[in-house]
Design an enzyme around this catalytic site. Structure first.
Site, PDB file in Angstrom:
ATOM      1  N   GLY A  46       0.762  -1.194   0.053  1.00  0.00           N
ATOM      2  CA  GLY A  46      -0.107   0.036  -0.063  1.00  0.00           C
ATOM      3  C   GLY A  46       0.780   1.264   0.085  1.00  0.00           C
TER       4      GLY A  46
ATOM      5  N   ASP B 266       0.116   1.514   8.654  1.00  0.00           N
ATOM      6  CA  ASP B 266      -0.267   0.652   9.845  1.00  0.00           C
ATOM      7  C   ASP B 266       0.465   0.710  11.039  1.00  0.00           C
ATOM      8  OD1 ASP B 266      -2.477  -0.112   7.715  1.00  0.00           O
ATOM      9  OD2 ASP B 266      -1.254  -1.841   7.109  1.00  0.00           O
TER      10      ASP B 266
ATOM     11  N   ARG C  67      -5.283  -2.656   8.565  1.00  0.00           N
ATOM     12  CA  ARG C  67      -5.438  -4.223   8.330  1.00  0.00           C
ATOM     13  C   ARG C  67      -5.525  -4.926   9.826  1.00  0.00           C
ATOM     14  NH1 ARG C  67      -2.279  -6.913   3.677  1.00  0.00           N
ATOM     15  NH2 ARG C  67      -1.485  -4.793   3.672  1.00  0.00           N
TER      16      ARG C  67
ATOM     17  N   ASP D  99       2.504  -1.239  11.633  1.00  0.00           N
ATOM     18  CA  ASP D  99       2.724  -2.738  12.353  1.00  0.00           C
ATOM     19  C   ASP D  99       4.017  -3.272  12.020  1.00  0.00           C
ATOM     20  OD1 ASP D  99       2.316  -2.740   9.554  1.00  0.00           O
ATOM     21  OD2 ASP D  99       0.643  -4.132   9.728  1.00  0.00           O
TER      22      ASP D  99
ATOM     23  N   ARG E 101       0.639  -4.957  -5.872  1.00  0.00           N
ATOM     24  CA  ARG E 101       1.121  -6.172  -5.063  1.00  0.00           C
ATOM     25  C   ARG E 101       1.258  -7.096  -6.089  1.00  0.00           C
ATOM     26  NH1 ARG E 101      -0.550  -4.472   0.286  1.00  0.00           N
ATOM     27  NH2 ARG E 101      -2.398  -3.050  -0.014  1.00  0.00           N
TER      28      ARG E 101
ATOM     29  N   ASP F 220       5.984  -5.412   5.899  1.00  0.00           N
ATOM     30  CA  ASP F 220       6.749  -6.491   6.263  1.00  0.00           C
ATOM     31  C   ASP F 220       6.621  -7.350   5.019  1.00  0.00           C
ATOM     32  OD1 ASP F 220       4.180  -7.139   6.999  1.00  0.00           O
ATOM     33  OD2 ASP F 220       4.599  -7.491   9.098  1.00  0.00           O
TER      34      ASP F 220
ATOM     35  N   THR G 174       4.334   2.145   5.742  1.00  0.00           N
ATOM     36  CA  THR G 174       3.130   1.440   5.900  1.00  0.00           C
ATOM     37  C   THR G 174       2.292   2.571   6.687  1.00  0.00           C
ATOM     38  OG1 THR G 174       1.796  -0.055   6.572  1.00  0.00           O
ATOM     39  CG2 THR G 174       3.984  -0.115   7.470  1.00  0.00           C
TER      40      THR G 174
HETATM   41  P1  ADP Z   1       3.408  -4.828   2.841  1.00  0.00           P
HETATM   42  O1  ADP Z   1       4.586  -4.675   1.989  1.00  0.00           O
HETATM   43  O2  ADP Z   1       2.521  -3.451   2.978  1.00  0.00           O
HETATM   44  O3  ADP Z   1       3.091  -5.626   3.873  1.00  0.00           O
HETATM   45  P2  ADP Z   1       2.037  -6.998   1.018  1.00  0.00           P
HETATM   46  O4  ADP Z   1       1.900  -7.920   2.241  1.00  0.00           O
HETATM   47  O5  ADP Z   1       1.142  -6.957   0.090  1.00  0.00           O
HETATM   48  O6  ADP Z   1       2.248  -5.550   1.549  1.00  0.00           O
HETATM   49  O7  ADP Z   1       3.443  -7.432   0.279  1.00  0.00           O
HETATM   50  C1  ADP Z   1       3.641  -6.490  -0.826  1.00  0.00           C
HETATM   51  C2  ADP Z   1       4.471  -7.453  -1.877  1.00  0.00           C
HETATM   52  O8  ADP Z   1       5.628  -8.066  -1.351  1.00  0.00           O
HETATM   53  C3  ADP Z   1       3.485  -8.606  -2.548  1.00  0.00           C
HETATM   54  O9  ADP Z   1       2.591  -8.144  -3.270  1.00  0.00           O
HETATM   55  C4  ADP Z   1       4.497  -9.405  -2.871  1.00  0.00           C
HETATM   56  O10 ADP Z   1       4.980  -9.273  -4.245  1.00  0.00           O
HETATM   57  C5  ADP Z   1       6.100  -9.246  -2.257  1.00  0.00           C
HETATM   58  N1  ADP Z   1       5.684 -10.145  -0.968  1.00  0.00           N
HETATM   59  C6  ADP Z   1       4.981 -10.287   0.089  1.00  0.00           C
HETATM   60  N2  ADP Z   1       5.396 -11.623   0.761  1.00  0.00           N
HETATM   61  C7  ADP Z   1       6.315 -12.023   0.100  1.00  0.00           C
HETATM   62  C8  ADP Z   1       7.012 -13.283   0.232  1.00  0.00           C
HETATM   63  N3  ADP Z   1       6.652 -14.159   1.293  1.00  0.00           N
HETATM   64  N4  ADP Z   1       7.898 -13.790  -0.637  1.00  0.00           N
HETATM   65  C9  ADP Z   1       8.261 -12.859  -1.589  1.00  0.00           C
HETATM   66  N5  ADP Z   1       7.590 -11.563  -1.995  1.00  0.00           N
HETATM   67  C10 ADP Z   1       6.648 -11.360  -0.958  1.00  0.00           C
HETATM   68  O1  F6P Z   2      -1.508  -1.563   4.482  1.00  0.00           O
HETATM   69  C1  F6P Z   2      -1.895  -0.278   4.364  1.00  0.00           C
HETATM   70  C2  F6P Z   2      -3.597  -0.694   4.252  1.00  0.00           C
HETATM   71  O2  F6P Z   2      -4.230   0.489   3.889  1.00  0.00           O
HETATM   72  C3  F6P Z   2      -4.264  -1.371   5.375  1.00  0.00           C
HETATM   73  O3  F6P Z   2      -4.455  -0.759   6.401  1.00  0.00           O
HETATM   74  C4  F6P Z   2      -5.442  -1.837   4.533  1.00  0.00           C
HETATM   75  O4  F6P Z   2      -5.980  -3.126   5.335  1.00  0.00           O
HETATM   76  C5  F6P Z   2      -4.943  -2.306   3.335  1.00  0.00           C
HETATM   77  O5  F6P Z   2      -3.696  -1.709   2.967  1.00  0.00           O
HETATM   78  C6  F6P Z   2      -5.757  -2.058   2.272  1.00  0.00           C
HETATM   79  O6  F6P Z   2      -4.927  -2.524   0.801  1.00  0.00           O
HETATM   80  P1  F6P Z   2      -5.517  -2.235  -0.579  1.00  0.00           P
HETATM   81  O7  F6P Z   2      -4.892  -1.308  -1.069  1.00  0.00           O
HETATM   82  O8  F6P Z   2      -5.241  -3.666  -1.288  1.00  0.00           O
HETATM   83  O9  F6P Z   2      -6.942  -2.039  -0.455  1.00  0.00           O
END
Ligand code: ADP
Ligand code: F6P
Length: 324
Positions: A15, A131, A175, A133, A76, A107, A129
């Site tokens: 995000g 969040d 989230r 978190d 993503r 993360d 982020t």
């Molecule tokens: P955030 O980084 O905000 O936690 P996501 O969890 O959606 O958001 O992760 C962002 C992107 O990072 C994912 O769409 C994916 O491309 C990559 N990613 C997430 N988890 C993994 C993983 N276990 N291994 C490799 N890439 C990952």
């Molecule tokens: O991680 C940031 C965040 O805005 C969270 O607070 C929320 O749950 C999520 O992203 C929403 O993601 P998306 O962009 O997929 O709607």
């Protein structure tokens, strides 16, 4: 600065968060000052796999520090969760001469960075982020702006709620984390704050509380509901039916993620961006930058991902006492 790194890449992932642009600007300008060239990778890991890679100079990051969102775009990318996707990403980095990568995200994005490091590309993560978190850091890029945006919006809802003597349930993002809800709950003087980390609320006691408060002459009742609890609209319907008091749900949504970053987000993101560029230029890899106990520092990604974070018991207790 003496180093073997010649070119670093920078991407934003997951995000978007206000302050990401300040971080990009700082990575670019500090790396250039260190004698290292910079490439911007558009749309996160998806853009890396699609080779959406651009050269960046000082001017490519002009006039962005005050802007929300991310000029590089974000996404993503499920393909990057696969071994093939990660190997392909590392290969594309090598093809473009990128020997170090700054990943700005949450993360999930760190896990991607960890994997690409395993395939031989030096990586450093920055906590981007809203969040809050990420366990290794007390600050994440975007939280300060998001929580201030939400706080202002809730003040406005409270005005109309008081005028109409209504009850309002306001759902904030986060989230599975309740930091935005906790901070707004306290800062907005909410009567109830519902956090996913606690999940200890009882709808009947909220209803009793609303009725008792109305009898005492309170003209509004504000419930801050974290996204991780959800169900705000159906909760509003049930509360209205049980209390006879008009109850509305407002879901703040993406307005919390957009907008001009606060001074704090611009400043911290700038310091963290420079820090990331410096440690990459020094040849470090598999690190994440955090702000912990009053100082900027870096952690091993694996250690950072293994850390646990929870709402402070004391802060939670304070929020409960003040809400009564
Ligand atoms: P955030 O980084 O905000 O936690 P996501 O969890 O959606 O958001 O992760 C962002 C992107 O990072 C994912 O769409 C994916 O491309 C990559 N990613 C997430 N988890 C993994 C993983 N276990 N291994 C490799 N890439 C990952
Ligand atoms: O991680 C940031 C965040 O805005 C969270 O607070 C929320 O749950 C999520 O992203 C929403 O993601 P998306 O962009 O997929 O709607």
């Amino acid at each position: 600065m003496a180093n073997q790194i010649k070119t670093i890449g920078v991407l934003t992932s997951g995000g978007d968060a206000p302050g990401m642009n300040a971080a990009i600007r700082s990575v670019v300008r500090k790396a250039l000052a260190n004698g290292v060239s910079v490439k911007g990778i558009k749309k996160g890991y998806q853009g890396l796999l699609n080779e959406e890679i651009i050269d960046m100079d000082r001017h490519s990051v002009s006039d962005i520090i005050q802007r929300g969102g991310t000029i590089l775009g974000t996404a993503r990318c499920s393909e990057f969760r696969t071994e093939e996707g990660q190997a392909k990403g590392a290969e594309i980095c090598r093809k473009h001469g990128i020997d170090g990568l700054v990943v700005i995200g949450g993360d999930g994005s760190y896990r991607g960075a960890q994997q690409i490091a395993r395939h031989g590309i030096n990586t450093v993560g920055l906590p981007g982020t809203i969040d809050l978190d990420i366990a290794c850091t007390d600050y994440t890029i975007g939280f300060d702006t998001a929580v201030n945006t939400a706080m202002s919006a809730i003040d406005k809802v409270r005005d109309t709620s008081s005028s109409h003597e209504r009850c309002s349930i306001i759902e904030v993002m986060g989230r599975n984390a309740g930091y935005i809800a906790l901070w707004c709950g306290v800062a907005n003087g909410a009567e109830d704050i519902l956090l996913p980390e606690k999940y200890d609320y009882n709808e009947q006691s909220i209803i009793n509380n609303i009725i008792a408060n109305r009898k005492r002459g309170k003209t509004h009742h504000i419930i801050i509901n974290a996204e991780g609890i959800g169900h705000s609209t159906s909760m509003a319907r049930r509360i209205e039916a049980a209390t006879g008091i008009e109850t509305r749900a407002t879901i703040l949504g993406y307005m919390q993620r957009g907008g001009n970053p606060t001074c704090k987000d611009r400043f911290y993101a700038s310091v963290m961006g420079a820090y990331a560029a410096d440690i990459l230029c020094q040849g470090k890899s598999n690190r994440v930058v955090g702000y912990k106990n009053g100082e900027f520092r870096d952690f091993d990604i694996e250690e950072a991902l293994a850390m646990k974070k929870d709402i402070s018991e004391y802060q939670y207790e304070v929020s409960r006492v003040l809400a009564q």
